[in-house]
Design a protein around this motif. Structure first.
Motif, PDB file in Angstrom:
ATOM      1  N   ARG A   1     -19.581  41.473 -31.196  1.00 45.00           N
ATOM      2  CA  ARG A   1     -20.058  41.120 -32.549  1.00 45.00           C
ATOM      3  C   ARG A   1     -19.398  39.826 -33.035  1.00 45.00           C
ATOM      4  N   THR A   2     -18.110  39.696 -32.782  1.00 41.99           N
ATOM      5  CA  THR A   2     -17.405  38.470 -33.158  1.00 41.99           C
ATOM      6  C   THR A   2     -17.986  37.282 -32.405  1.00 41.99           C
ATOM      7  N   PHE A   3     -18.210  37.455 -31.109  1.00 42.05           N
ATOM      8  CA  PHE A   3     -18.809  36.403 -30.297  1.00 42.05           C
ATOM      9  C   PHE A   3     -20.202  36.052 -30.824  1.00 42.05           C
ATOM     10  N   LEU A   4     -20.972  37.054 -31.182  1.00 40.80           N
ATOM     11  CA  LEU A   4     -22.341  36.828 -31.659  1.00 40.80           C
ATOM     12  C   LEU A   4     -22.357  35.978 -32.924  1.00 40.80           C
ATOM     13  N   GLU A   5     -21.414  36.208 -33.809  1.00 40.03           N
ATOM     14  CA  GLU A   5     -21.320  35.380 -35.021  1.00 40.03           C
ATOM     15  C   GLU A   5     -21.008  33.928 -34.652  1.00 40.03           C
ATOM     16  N   ALA A   6     -20.080  33.738 -33.727  1.00 40.56           N
ATOM     17  CA  ALA A   6     -19.752  32.373 -33.277  1.00 40.56           C
ATOM     18  C   ALA A   6     -20.959  31.740 -32.588  1.00 40.56           C
TER      19      ALA A   6
ATOM     20  N   LYS B   1     -24.170  32.362 -33.157  1.00 38.37           N
ATOM     21  CA  LYS B   1     -25.169  31.993 -34.173  1.00 38.37           C
ATOM     22  C   LYS B   1     -24.766  30.712 -34.901  1.00 38.37           C
ATOM     23  N   THR B   2     -23.500  30.620 -35.256  1.00 39.60           N
ATOM     24  CA  THR B   2     -23.006  29.426 -35.946  1.00 39.60           C
ATOM     25  C   THR B   2     -23.150  28.194 -35.057  1.00 39.60           C
ATOM     26  N   THR B   3     -22.793  28.344 -33.792  1.00 37.78           N
ATOM     27  CA  THR B   3     -22.894  27.235 -32.840  1.00 37.78           C
ATOM     28  C   THR B   3     -24.345  26.824 -32.648  1.00 37.78           C
ATOM     29  N   ARG B   4     -25.220  27.796 -32.453  1.00 33.43           N
ATOM     30  CA  ARG B   4     -26.642  27.521 -32.261  1.00 33.43           C
ATOM     31  C   ARG B   4     -27.208  26.754 -33.457  1.00 33.43           C
ATOM     32  N   ASP B   5     -26.888  27.209 -34.651  1.00 30.07           N
ATOM     33  CA  ASP B   5     -27.386  26.547 -35.862  1.00 30.07           C
ATOM     34  C   ASP B   5     -26.842  25.123 -35.983  1.00 30.07           C
ATOM     35  N   SER B   6     -25.575  24.940 -35.653  1.00 27.25           N
ATOM     36  CA  SER B   6     -24.968  23.607 -35.718  1.00 27.25           C
ATOM     37  C   SER B   6     -25.603  22.652 -34.724  1.00 27.25           C
TER      38      SER B   6
END
Length: 60
Positions: free
Chosen positions: A41-46, A48-53
């Motif tokens: 879950r922690t990785f998934l948040e990172a 998503k943030t990376t993908r959006d950036s």
């Protein structure tokens, strides 16, 4: 993922492909119980943030 964010040389679609391979590996590791659900879950948040950036960034 940090290296992918800093990559200014390649097309962002290629960078996204690399990011997709990373999430596939993380998912496989979760299924194989190599990482915990909390870590995933922690990785998934990172992810998503990376993908959006990456999606927002302009490559010259």
């Amino acid at each position: 993922m940090v290296e992918l964010l800093q990559d200014q040389q390649r097309d962002k679609n290629l960078i996204q492909d690399d990011l997709d391979r990373i999430i596939e590996t993380a998912t496989a590791n979760l299924i194989q119980d190599k990482i915990s659900q909390e870590s995933f879950r922690t990785f998934l948040e990172a992810y998503k943030t990376t993908r959006d950036s990456i999606e927002r960034k302009k490559i010259s």
